[in-house]
Write a protein that holds these residues in place. Structure first.
Motif, PDB file in Angstrom:
ATOM      1  N   HIS A  47      28.522  59.039  60.646  1.00  0.00           N
ATOM      2  CA  HIS A  47      28.301  60.365  61.226  1.00  0.00           C
ATOM      3  C   HIS A  47      27.109  60.317  62.163  1.00  0.00           C
ATOM      4  O   HIS A  47      26.129  59.626  61.892  1.00  0.00           O
ATOM      5  N   VAL A  48      27.210  61.072  63.244  1.00  0.00           N
ATOM      6  CA  VAL A  48      26.096  61.241  64.162  1.00  0.00           C
ATOM      7  C   VAL A  48      25.871  62.747  64.305  1.00  0.00           C
ATOM      8  O   VAL A  48      26.821  63.528  64.280  1.00  0.00           O
ATOM      9  N   ARG A  49      24.614  63.128  64.399  1.00  0.00           N
ATOM     10  CA  ARG A  49      24.267  64.523  64.639  1.00  0.00           C
ATOM     11  C   ARG A  49      23.592  64.576  66.004  1.00  0.00           C
ATOM     12  O   ARG A  49      22.625  63.851  66.253  1.00  0.00           O
ATOM     13  N   ILE A  50      24.137  65.425  66.886  1.00  0.00           N
ATOM     14  CA  ILE A  50      23.586  65.588  68.232  1.00  0.00           C
ATOM     15  C   ILE A  50      23.317  67.070  68.441  1.00  0.00           C
ATOM     16  O   ILE A  50      24.241  67.892  68.331  1.00  0.00           O
ATOM     17  N   ASP A  51      22.059  67.390  68.696  1.00  0.00           N
ATOM     18  CA  ASP A  51      21.644  68.782  68.904  1.00  0.00           C
ATOM     19  C   ASP A  51      22.167  69.705  67.804  1.00  0.00           C
ATOM     20  O   ASP A  51      22.641  70.808  68.068  1.00  0.00           O
ATOM     21  N   GLY A  52      22.099  69.220  66.559  1.00  0.00           N
ATOM     22  CA  GLY A  52      22.453  70.042  65.408  1.00  0.00           C
ATOM     23  C   GLY A  52      23.912  70.039  65.018  1.00  0.00           C
ATOM     24  O   GLY A  52      24.273  70.578  63.974  1.00  0.00           O
ATOM     25  N   THR A  53      24.785  69.441  65.819  1.00  0.00           N
ATOM     26  CA  THR A  53      26.207  69.383  65.486  1.00  0.00           C
ATOM     27  C   THR A  53      26.540  68.002  64.937  1.00  0.00           C
ATOM     28  O   THR A  53      26.189  66.989  65.552  1.00  0.00           O
ATOM     29  N   LYS A  54      27.217  67.970  63.804  1.00  0.00           N
ATOM     30  CA  LYS A  54      27.564  66.715  63.142  1.00  0.00           C
ATOM     31  C   LYS A  54      28.981  66.291  63.547  1.00  0.00           C
ATOM     32  O   LYS A  54      29.907  67.104  63.531  1.00  0.00           O
ATOM     33  N   TYR A  55      29.121  65.009  63.921  1.00  0.00           N
ATOM     34  CA  TYR A  55      30.402  64.457  64.339  1.00  0.00           C
ATOM     35  C   TYR A  55      30.749  63.255  63.461  1.00  0.00           C
ATOM     36  O   TYR A  55      29.883  62.413  63.203  1.00  0.00           O
ATOM     37  N   GLU A  56      31.991  63.167  63.047  1.00  0.00           N
ATOM     38  CA  GLU A  56      32.465  61.974  62.350  1.00  0.00           C
ATOM     39  C   GLU A  56      32.900  60.969  63.402  1.00  0.00           C
ATOM     40  O   GLU A  56      33.601  61.312  64.363  1.00  0.00           O
ATOM     41  N   PRO A  58      34.779  57.240  63.850  1.00  0.00           N
ATOM     42  CA  PRO A  58      35.545  56.207  63.160  1.00  0.00           C
ATOM     43  C   PRO A  58      34.987  54.820  63.441  1.00  0.00           C
ATOM     44  O   PRO A  58      34.229  54.626  64.412  1.00  0.00           O
ATOM     45  N   ALA A  59      35.370  53.853  62.651  1.00  0.00           N
ATOM     46  CA  ALA A  59      34.972  52.462  62.885  1.00  0.00           C
ATOM     47  C   ALA A  59      35.384  52.058  64.296  1.00  0.00           C
ATOM     48  O   ALA A  59      36.516  52.300  64.716  1.00  0.00           O
ATOM     49  N   GLY A  60      34.435  51.509  65.048  1.00  0.00           N
ATOM     50  CA  GLY A  60      34.678  51.115  66.424  1.00  0.00           C
ATOM     51  C   GLY A  60      34.515  52.250  67.421  1.00  0.00           C
ATOM     52  O   GLY A  60      34.628  52.034  68.624  1.00  0.00           O
ATOM     53  N   GLY A  61      34.209  53.459  66.935  1.00  0.00           N
ATOM     54  CA  GLY A  61      34.052  54.616  67.811  1.00  0.00           C
ATOM     55  C   GLY A  61      32.765  54.567  68.606  1.00  0.00           C
ATOM     56  O   GLY A  61      31.777  53.959  68.188  1.00  0.00           O
ATOM     57  N   LEU A  62      32.771  55.226  69.762  1.00  0.00           N
ATOM     58  CA  LEU A  62      31.631  55.265  70.671  1.00  0.00           C
ATOM     59  C   LEU A  62      31.107  56.687  70.796  1.00  0.00           C
ATOM     60  O   LEU A  62      31.889  57.643  70.793  1.00  0.00           O
ATOM     61  N   VAL A  63      29.783  56.810  70.948  1.00  0.00           N
ATOM     62  CA  VAL A  63      29.136  58.105  71.132  1.00  0.00           C
ATOM     63  C   VAL A  63      28.107  57.965  72.239  1.00  0.00           C
ATOM     64  O   VAL A  63      27.322  57.009  72.230  1.00  0.00           O
ATOM     65  N   ARG A  64      28.102  58.913  73.187  1.00  0.00           N
ATOM     66  CA  ARG A  64      27.062  58.950  74.219  1.00  0.00           C
ATOM     67  C   ARG A  64      26.078  60.064  73.876  1.00  0.00           C
ATOM     68  O   ARG A  64      26.472  61.186  73.596  1.00  0.00           O
ATOM     69  N   CYS A  65      24.789  59.722  73.919  1.00  0.00           N
ATOM     70  CA  CYS A  65      23.716  60.695  73.716  1.00  0.00           C
ATOM     71  C   CYS A  65      22.937  60.796  75.019  1.00  0.00           C
ATOM     72  O   CYS A  65      22.340  59.813  75.456  1.00  0.00           O
ATOM     73  N   GLY A  66      22.980  61.952  75.632  1.00  0.00           N
ATOM     74  CA  GLY A  66      22.272  62.147  76.896  1.00  0.00           C
ATOM     75  C   GLY A  66      20.779  62.263  76.687  1.00  0.00           C
ATOM     76  O   GLY A  66      20.303  62.508  75.577  1.00  0.00           O
ATOM     77  N   PRO A  67      20.003  62.089  77.762  1.00  0.00           N
ATOM     78  CA  PRO A  67      18.565  62.302  77.660  1.00  0.00           C
ATOM     79  C   PRO A  67      18.280  63.698  77.117  1.00  0.00           C
ATOM     80  O   PRO A  67      19.042  64.631  77.356  1.00  0.00           O
ATOM     81  N   ASP A  68      17.231  63.820  76.376  1.00  0.00           N
ATOM     82  CA  ASP A  68      16.764  65.077  75.788  1.00  0.00           C
ATOM     83  C   ASP A  68      17.550  65.539  74.573  1.00  0.00           C
ATOM     84  O   ASP A  68      17.083  66.411  73.851  1.00  0.00           O
ATOM     85  N   ALA A  69      18.746  65.027  74.313  1.00  0.00           N
ATOM     86  CA  ALA A  69      19.510  65.447  73.133  1.00  0.00           C
ATOM     87  C   ALA A  69      18.855  64.895  71.869  1.00  0.00           C
ATOM     88  O   ALA A  69      18.490  63.725  71.813  1.00  0.00           O
ATOM     89  N   VAL A  70      18.685  65.747  70.866  1.00  0.00           N
ATOM     90  CA  VAL A  70      18.145  65.303  69.577  1.00  0.00           C
ATOM     91  C   VAL A  70      19.295  64.669  68.807  1.00  0.00           C
ATOM     92  O   VAL A  70      20.338  65.290  68.627  1.00  0.00           O
ATOM     93  N   ARG A  71      19.086  63.409  68.370  1.00  0.00           N
ATOM     94  CA  ARG A  71      20.156  62.652  67.744  1.00  0.00           C
ATOM     95  C   ARG A  71      19.685  61.908  66.517  1.00  0.00           C
ATOM     96  O   ARG A  71      18.502  61.559  66.391  1.00  0.00           O
ATOM     97  N   SER A  72      20.622  61.652  65.595  1.00  0.00           N
ATOM     98  CA  SER A  72      20.389  60.807  64.429  1.00  0.00           C
ATOM     99  C   SER A  72      21.740  60.348  63.906  1.00  0.00           C
ATOM    100  O   SER A  72      22.756  60.998  64.135  1.00  0.00           O
ATOM    101  N   VAL A  73      21.757  59.204  63.222  1.00  0.00           N
ATOM    102  CA  VAL A  73      22.984  58.701  62.599  1.00  0.00           C
ATOM    103  C   VAL A  73      22.811  58.730  61.093  1.00  0.00           C
ATOM    104  O   VAL A  73      21.693  58.617  60.577  1.00  0.00           O
ATOM    105  N   HIS A  74      23.950  58.894  60.380  1.00  0.00           N
ATOM    106  CA  HIS A  74      23.912  59.114  58.938  1.00  0.00           C
ATOM    107  C   HIS A  74      24.986  58.299  58.233  1.00  0.00           C
ATOM    108  O   HIS A  74      26.104  58.181  58.726  1.00  0.00           O
ATOM    109  N   ASN A  75      24.637  57.773  57.061  1.00  0.00           N
ATOM    110  CA  ASN A  75      25.616  57.173  56.160  1.00  0.00           C
ATOM    111  C   ASN A  75      25.753  58.127  54.976  1.00  0.00           C
ATOM    112  O   ASN A  75      24.935  58.115  54.058  1.00  0.00           O
ATOM    113  N   ASP A  76      26.784  58.947  55.008  1.00  0.00           N
ATOM    114  CA  ASP A  76      27.000  59.950  53.967  1.00  0.00           C
ATOM    115  C   ASP A  76      27.884  59.453  52.832  1.00  0.00           C
ATOM    116  O   ASP A  76      28.325  60.238  52.005  1.00  0.00           O
TER     117      ASP A  76
END
Length: 106
Positions: A47-56, A58-76
């Protein structure tokens, strides 16, 4: 959490490359970079959280985080570690710091 900095080992000069491995229940601290865009690859899913929204992701999936976006990754999960590849450009800061890394005010 295990964080490997790969930028110097790979000889990268135009981007920064890291891996982050999270054990069950772990997450990275929410943060942003003022001018640095990042792309995350979820090798095992997670899971990744970007600007307060959590996204699932999948394995091999890609996520782009733009400048200024608050981000974190999670193992739930309750079991199994998850590894993320993280690419950042431009390569702000040095290999020993995160370059213009900031924590959001709560």
């Amino acid at each position: 959490m295990r964080h490997r900095k790969l930028t110097a080992a790979l000889g990268c000069t135009e981007m920064r490359v890291n891996t982050v491995t999270l054990d069950p229940g772990e997450s990275t601290a929410p943060h942003a970079h003022d001018r640095q865009e990042e792309v995350y690859v979820a090798l095992d899913g997670g899971h990744v959280r970007i600007d307060g929204t959590k996204y699932e992701v999948p394995a091999g999936g890609l996520v782009r985080c733009g400048p200024d976006a608050v981000r974190s990754v999670h193992n739930d999960t309750a079991d199994g570690s998850q590894t993320w590849l993280m690419f950042g450009a431009p390569p702000l800061g040095t290999v020993d710091d995160f370059g213009e890394y900031r924590m959001p005010e709560e």
